[in-house]
Write an enzyme that holds these catalytic residues in place. Structure first.
Site, PDB file in Angstrom:
ATOM      1  N   GLU A  80     -23.512 -49.437 -48.412  1.00 42.47           N
ATOM      2  CA  GLU A  80     -23.728 -48.354 -49.387  1.00 42.47           C
ATOM      3  C   GLU A  80     -23.498 -48.855 -50.813  1.00 42.47           C
ATOM      4  O   GLU A  80     -22.918 -48.153 -51.650  1.00 42.47           O
ATOM      5  CB  GLU A  80     -22.790 -47.169 -49.089  1.00 42.47           C
ATOM      6  CG  GLU A  80     -22.916 -46.647 -47.671  1.00 42.47           C
ATOM      7  CD  GLU A  80     -22.070 -45.409 -47.375  1.00 42.47           C
ATOM      8  OE1 GLU A  80     -21.567 -44.750 -48.308  1.00 42.47           O
ATOM      9  OE2 GLU A  80     -21.902 -45.093 -46.174  1.00 42.47           O
TER      10      GLU A  80
ATOM     11  N   ASN B 230     -17.778 -47.959 -40.048  1.00 42.42           N
ATOM     12  CA  ASN B 230     -18.131 -48.104 -41.465  1.00 42.42           C
ATOM     13  C   ASN B 230     -17.038 -47.467 -42.313  1.00 42.42           C
ATOM     14  O   ASN B 230     -16.519 -46.395 -41.961  1.00 42.42           O
ATOM     15  CB  ASN B 230     -19.463 -47.339 -41.645  1.00 42.42           C
ATOM     16  CG  ASN B 230     -20.160 -47.556 -42.969  1.00 42.42           C
ATOM     17  OD1 ASN B 230     -20.349 -48.677 -43.384  1.00 42.42           O
ATOM     18  ND2 ASN B 230     -20.553 -46.457 -43.618  1.00 42.42           N
TER      19      ASN B 230
ATOM     20  N   ASP C  87     -23.152 -49.628 -54.511  1.00 35.99           N
ATOM     21  CA  ASP C  87     -23.474 -49.235 -55.879  1.00 35.99           C
ATOM     22  C   ASP C  87     -22.329 -49.685 -56.781  1.00 35.99           C
ATOM     23  O   ASP C  87     -21.235 -49.954 -56.301  1.00 35.99           O
ATOM     24  CB  ASP C  87     -23.811 -47.734 -56.035  1.00 35.99           C
ATOM     25  CG  ASP C  87     -22.820 -46.784 -55.388  1.00 35.99           C
ATOM     26  OD1 ASP C  87     -21.644 -47.150 -55.208  1.00 35.99           O
ATOM     27  OD2 ASP C  87     -23.225 -45.636 -55.069  1.00 35.99           O
TER      28      ASP C  87
ATOM     29  N   GLU D  24     -15.584 -43.854 -41.950  1.00 37.56           N
ATOM     30  CA  GLU D  24     -14.396 -43.574 -42.765  1.00 37.56           C
ATOM     31  C   GLU D  24     -13.185 -43.101 -41.957  1.00 37.56           C
ATOM     32  O   GLU D  24     -12.588 -42.065 -42.252  1.00 37.56           O
ATOM     33  CB  GLU D  24     -14.758 -42.573 -43.877  1.00 37.56           C
ATOM     34  CG  GLU D  24     -15.896 -43.104 -44.749  1.00 37.56           C
ATOM     35  CD  GLU D  24     -16.414 -42.116 -45.785  1.00 37.56           C
ATOM     36  OE1 GLU D  24     -15.867 -41.000 -45.885  1.00 37.56           O
ATOM     37  OE2 GLU D  24     -17.366 -42.466 -46.502  1.00 37.56           O
TER      38      GLU D  24
ATOM     39  N   HIS E 159     -18.856 -49.180 -52.454  1.00 39.40           N
ATOM     40  CA  HIS E 159     -18.975 -48.302 -53.635  1.00 39.40           C
ATOM     41  C   HIS E 159     -18.035 -48.888 -54.683  1.00 39.40           C
ATOM     42  O   HIS E 159     -16.821 -48.678 -54.623  1.00 39.40           O
ATOM     43  CB  HIS E 159     -18.585 -46.871 -53.283  1.00 39.40           C
ATOM     44  CG  HIS E 159     -19.578 -46.201 -52.392  1.00 39.40           C
ATOM     45  ND1 HIS E 159     -20.881 -45.952 -52.785  1.00 39.40           N
ATOM     46  CD2 HIS E 159     -19.483 -45.742 -51.119  1.00 39.40           C
ATOM     47  CE1 HIS E 159     -21.535 -45.366 -51.797  1.00 39.40           C
ATOM     48  NE2 HIS E 159     -20.710 -45.232 -50.772  1.00 39.40           N
TER      49      HIS E 159
HETATM   50  O1  9MR Z   1     -25.049 -39.698 -50.831  1.00 40.67           O
HETATM   51  C1  9MR Z   1     -24.430 -38.635 -50.139  1.00 40.67           C
HETATM   52  C2  9MR Z   1     -24.427 -37.411 -51.026  1.00 40.67           C
HETATM   53  O2  9MR Z   1     -25.731 -36.980 -51.270  1.00 40.67           O
HETATM   54  C3  9MR Z   1     -23.604 -36.326 -50.379  1.00 40.67           C
HETATM   55  O3  9MR Z   1     -23.495 -35.238 -51.262  1.00 40.67           O
HETATM   56  C4  9MR Z   1     -22.230 -36.875 -50.033  1.00 40.67           C
HETATM   57  C5  9MR Z   1     -21.363 -35.829 -49.379  1.00 40.67           C
HETATM   58  O4  9MR Z   1     -20.130 -36.370 -49.050  1.00 40.67           O
HETATM   59  O5  9MR Z   1     -22.375 -37.979 -49.159  1.00 40.67           O
HETATM   60  C6  9MR Z   1     -23.010 -39.009 -49.779  1.00 40.67           C
HETATM   61  O6  9MR Z   1     -22.995 -40.166 -48.996  1.00 40.67           O
HETATM   62  C7  9MR Z   1     -21.722 -40.654 -48.599  1.00 40.67           C
HETATM   63  C8  9MR Z   1     -21.910 -41.381 -47.297  1.00 40.67           C
HETATM   64  O7  9MR Z   1     -22.486 -40.515 -46.362  1.00 40.67           O
HETATM   65  C9  9MR Z   1     -20.593 -41.932 -46.770  1.00 40.67           C
HETATM   66  N1  9MR Z   1     -19.938 -42.736 -47.745  1.00 40.67           N
HETATM   67  C10 9MR Z   1     -19.777 -42.145 -49.063  1.00 40.67           C
HETATM   68  C11 9MR Z   1     -21.119 -41.646 -49.570  1.00 40.67           C
HETATM   69  C12 9MR Z   1     -20.970 -41.113 -50.985  1.00 40.67           C
HETATM   70  O8  9MR Z   1     -20.205 -39.940 -50.986  1.00 40.67           O
END
Ligand code: 9MR
Length: 455
Positions: A263, A199, A265, A158, A235
């Protein structure tokens, strides 16, 4: 030229003994798992997992359906080094061991990210030299620990704002643009075999943010910085899947880079309706198909395979149902969409009905048809649509006792106000005029309310 009265040009009687869809095998039960279907397409199908849940039914699904796992949180800097020099590898080790036991790849996630940093890093005061050393040591330690066991690393996560400018993270503001190249070089040194990715999210379709990623990775390649792939988080929001997804993946692949959906969804407002879940199925199918269509797309990872283990409801209150399995680990229509995109077949629901299609009149270029739909089951049907596909280019011009719509070869005839109820054993009829050329082959099969009339 008007010609003969055709007796029954085509009569199709399809019945089945059992009403509804209850007699079908459970969704997914008689299919090869997603991983096998994906492998047949030269792809992997992965999921984010939560290490502490990898037992019982959750572990069974994760281990049998998927051939790649990404630790959802367990490899983030804040998880592995909560206090300086004090490491906690338990969760990350668990995921890597699970993957080894189940013949799965691992996506390492993630080394350099503005979020989920330990507070000793994020709230420290660092010179550029200090932070660069901290960052490259962190990479050397973590990548080195799992050397040979991680297939893909999300080295930098990011790095961009929505407008394509650099996100003003600790790394960006302290180290400047060059931190990404430094991170990639450190990762390559620690595990030369791992594929190294940058990513991001909202880079799935073309646009300012995706263009910025494109410029970044082009320039990294031009400078000989070790980068192997670009991760597109995906996402997504129901009804807003970018139409440019496949073209976007392709332009990155055309740079000579691997691409992956990392990722995936697709969220929706809760409670989810059947119509939303049906739309989500089509969208999971389309997104997965986009990866299958692009040669260098290595695979797809869903961000949690079950709605019971998804980040969405926590972060977007009132939204959810974003994954391919429901909260009770039952595959949803989205699962079928993935299966279809990977070349598998899904069972067609059937219902108890018989449709008779007769052509009493046919002349050059035109014909009249009568259709009778009979409810052969034991449950009344209130409101019906009868569907079919025409094999030979026929087109309806006029219909009676029904509201009939045609889209391409697909025809849907809905009940009129006065003939919508079909008691057990009851029937309704309607008719239409249509055009034809070549041959006037009758439809091979019919549906009642979307489910096949099948013996
Ligand atoms: O799925 C992850 C969630 O459990 C955490 O609370 C969150 C914290 O920011 O991160 C989530 O995963 C993220 C991923 O690492 C990077 N892209 C966005 C994802 C969703 O927030």
């Amino acid at each position: 030229m008007r010609n003969r009265l055709m007796s029954v040009a085509a009569a199709l009687l399809a019945t089945c003994a059992l009403a509804g869809v209850a007699a079908l095998p459970a969704r997914g039960a008689d299919n090869p798992p997603l991983r096998d279907l994906a492998n047949a397409q030269g792809r992997y199908y992965g999921t984010a997992v939560t290490a502490s849940k990898l037992t019982g039914a959750y572990g069974d699904v994760a281990g049998t359906q998927f051939d790649s796992v990404t630790p959802g949180n367990e490899m983030k800097w804040g998880s592995v080094e909560p206090a300086r020099g004090s490491f906690n590898w338990a969760g990350a080790d668990q995921v890597v061991a699970f993957a080894a036991a189940h013949g799965q790849k691992v996506r390492g996630h993630t080394l350099v990210w503005h979020s989920q940093l330990p507070s000793w890093v994020s709230s420290g005061t660092w010179s550029a030299e200090q932070l660069r050393t901290l960052m490259t040591d962190h990479i050397a330690t973590e990548v080195g620990r799992y050397q040979g066991r991680i297939d893909h690393w999300d080295v930098v996560n990011e790095p961009f704002n929505e407008d394509g400018t650099r996100r003003q993270s600790l790394f960006q503001t302290t180290l400047g643009d060059g931190y990404i190249a430094d991170a990639l070089r450190a990762a390559r040194a620690a595990d030369p075999a791992a594929k190294l990715y940058v990513n991001d999210y909202n880079t799935d379709g073309t646009g300012a943010k995706s263009d910025a990623m494109y410029r970044l990775v082009s320039s990294l390649r031009a400078q000989g910085v070790p980068i192997d792939g670009v991760g597109f988080q995906a996402h997504l929001i129901l009804g807003q899947v970018p139409s440019t997804l496949q073209a976007n993946l392709r332009r990155f692949a055309d740079l000579g880079l691997d691409v992956a959906l990392t990722e995936l969804d697709i969220r929706m407002p809760l409670p989810a309706t059947a119509a939303q879940l049906a739309q989500q199925k089509e969208e999971y199918r389309a997104v997965t198909a986009a990866c299958v269509a692009v040669t260098r797309c290595r695979g797809v990872t869903v961000w949690g395979f079950t709605d019971a283990d998804s980040w969405i409801p926590d972060v977007f209150p009132g939204q959810g149902a974003a994954t391919p399995y429901d909260e009770n680990l039952r595959p949803k229509p989205a699962y079928d969409g993935i299966v279809q995109a990977l070349g598998g077949t899904v069972p067609v629901p059937t219902t108890s009905c018989a449709v008779t299609y007769t052509v009493p009149n046919q002349w050059t270029g035109g014909f009249t048809a009568n259709v009778v739909v009979k409810n052969t089951g034991t449950t009344p049907v209130n409101g019906w649509t009868v569907g079919w596909s025409w094999p030979a280019g026929q087109r309806v011009t006029q219909a009676w006792s029904t509201t009939l719509t045609q889209s391409g070869s697909q025809v849907t005839a809905a009940n009129a106000s006065y003939n919508g109820s079909l008691p057990a054993g009851g029937s309704a009829s309607f008719g239409f005029n249509a055009t034809w050329t070549g041959t006037n082959t009758a439809p091979a099969a019919f549906t009642l309310n979307g489910a096949a009339c099948a013996p």
